[in-house]
Design a protein around this motif. Structure first.
Motif, PDB file in Angstrom:
ATOM      1  N   LYS A   1     -10.181  -0.823  31.712  1.00 19.89           N
ATOM      2  CA  LYS A   1      -8.872  -1.440  31.742  1.00 19.89           C
ATOM      3  C   LYS A   1      -8.600  -2.102  33.094  1.00 19.89           C
ATOM      4  N   SER A   2      -9.092  -1.492  34.188  1.00 19.88           N
ATOM      5  CA  SER A   2      -8.835  -2.053  35.513  1.00 19.88           C
ATOM      6  C   SER A   2      -9.576  -3.368  35.730  1.00 19.88           C
ATOM      7  N   MET A   3     -10.556  -3.677  34.907  1.00 12.84           N
ATOM      8  CA  MET A   3     -11.327  -4.918  35.063  1.00 12.84           C
ATOM      9  C   MET A   3     -10.719  -6.093  34.299  1.00 12.84           C
ATOM     10  N   GLU A   4      -9.733  -5.833  33.456  1.00 14.65           N
ATOM     11  CA  GLU A   4      -9.197  -6.918  32.633  1.00 14.65           C
ATOM     12  C   GLU A   4      -8.597  -8.046  33.477  1.00 14.65           C
ATOM     13  N   PRO A  23     -11.374  -3.139  22.334  1.00 14.50           N
ATOM     14  CA  PRO A  23     -11.196  -1.715  22.618  1.00 14.50           C
ATOM     15  C   PRO A  23     -11.677  -0.841  21.453  1.00 14.50           C
ATOM     16  N   THR A  24     -12.334   0.240  21.813  1.00 12.00           N
ATOM     17  CA  THR A  24     -12.740   1.241  20.826  1.00 12.00           C
ATOM     18  C   THR A  24     -12.210   2.586  21.306  1.00 12.00           C
ATOM     19  N   THR A  25     -12.373   3.590  20.532  1.00  6.51           N
ATOM     20  CA  THR A  25     -11.883   4.909  20.890  1.00  6.51           C
ATOM     21  C   THR A  25     -12.559   5.398  22.165  1.00  6.51           C
ATOM     22  N   GLY A  26     -11.750   5.604  23.210  1.00  2.91           N
ATOM     23  CA  GLY A  26     -12.262   6.147  24.460  1.00  2.91           C
ATOM     24  C   GLY A  26     -12.975   5.165  25.371  1.00  2.91           C
ATOM     25  N   SER A  27     -13.187   3.927  24.939  1.00  8.70           N
ATOM     26  CA  SER A  27     -13.852   2.956  25.799  1.00  8.70           C
ATOM     27  C   SER A  27     -13.446   1.549  25.383  1.00  8.70           C
TER      28      SER A  27
END
Length: 181
Positions: A1-4, A23-27
């Motif tokens: 998320k910090s790279m978006e 986005p997927t579950t957990g990643s």
């Protein structure tokens, strides 16, 4: 998320294209296309990515007067050359930053302390590292405690991956302003 946000900035600048977040579950799966080979070579090296991220986060604060990345120089009357990963200046204070993506050791502390001392009168050595491992007595250690303790003794600021994922720009500003943690 910090790279978006940094990746969107790269796309806006025309450095990458076809940026997609899935986005997927957990990643999160991220895909994009490098706009040329030079960009790919630069961005596919983990150290360069961390340096660019540090520069970007510092720039977003609007605090620093001058920001430099990949600053290379040769010592006069010597065959020795060095590179400083990121240099951030505000007024007469300079943060001399070394970015480490792999395990680091005490030798990195001595190097950044020396370069920082030589570089500026009011400089502060900073090591920004994304690994949770260090090299201690020639062996890989699962803890960075010994290196962290030595850094404190030497007056070197350490920024670990928890701060990198948090508010890196504000941490750099805090160090420059000499505010307590």
């Amino acid at each position: 998320k910090s790279m978006e946000e940094p990746l969107r900035d790269l796309e806006t600048a025309g450095i990458i294209s076809s940026l997609k977040f899935n986005p997927t579950t957990g990643s999160c799966f991220i895909s994009f296309t490098y706009n040329n080979r030079a960009v790919r070579d630069c961005l596919s090296t983990a150290g360069n990515i961390l340096e660019a991220y540090v520069w970007h986060e510092a720039e977003k604060t609007g605090y620093f007067d001058s920001l430099q990345a990949n600053f290379s120089f040769h010592w006069k009357n010597s065959g020795v050359s060095n590179e400083l990963d990121v240099i951030l200046t505000h007024g007469l204070t300079t943060l001399v930053c070394s970015c480490k993506t792999a395990k680091f050791n005490k030798e990195h502390l001595y190097e950044i302390a020396d370069l920082s001392r030589r570089f500026s009168v009011n400089s502060k050595p900073v090591i920004i590292y994304s690994s949770d491992k260090a090299v201690e007595n020639g062996k890989i250690s699962d803890t960075t405690d010994a290196v962290r303790e030595r850094a404190r003794e030497m007056g070197i600021y350490l920024i670990d991956r928890d701060i990198i994922d948090g508010n890196l720009g504000e941490e750099l500003r805090r160090i420059a302003e000499d505010r307590p943690e």
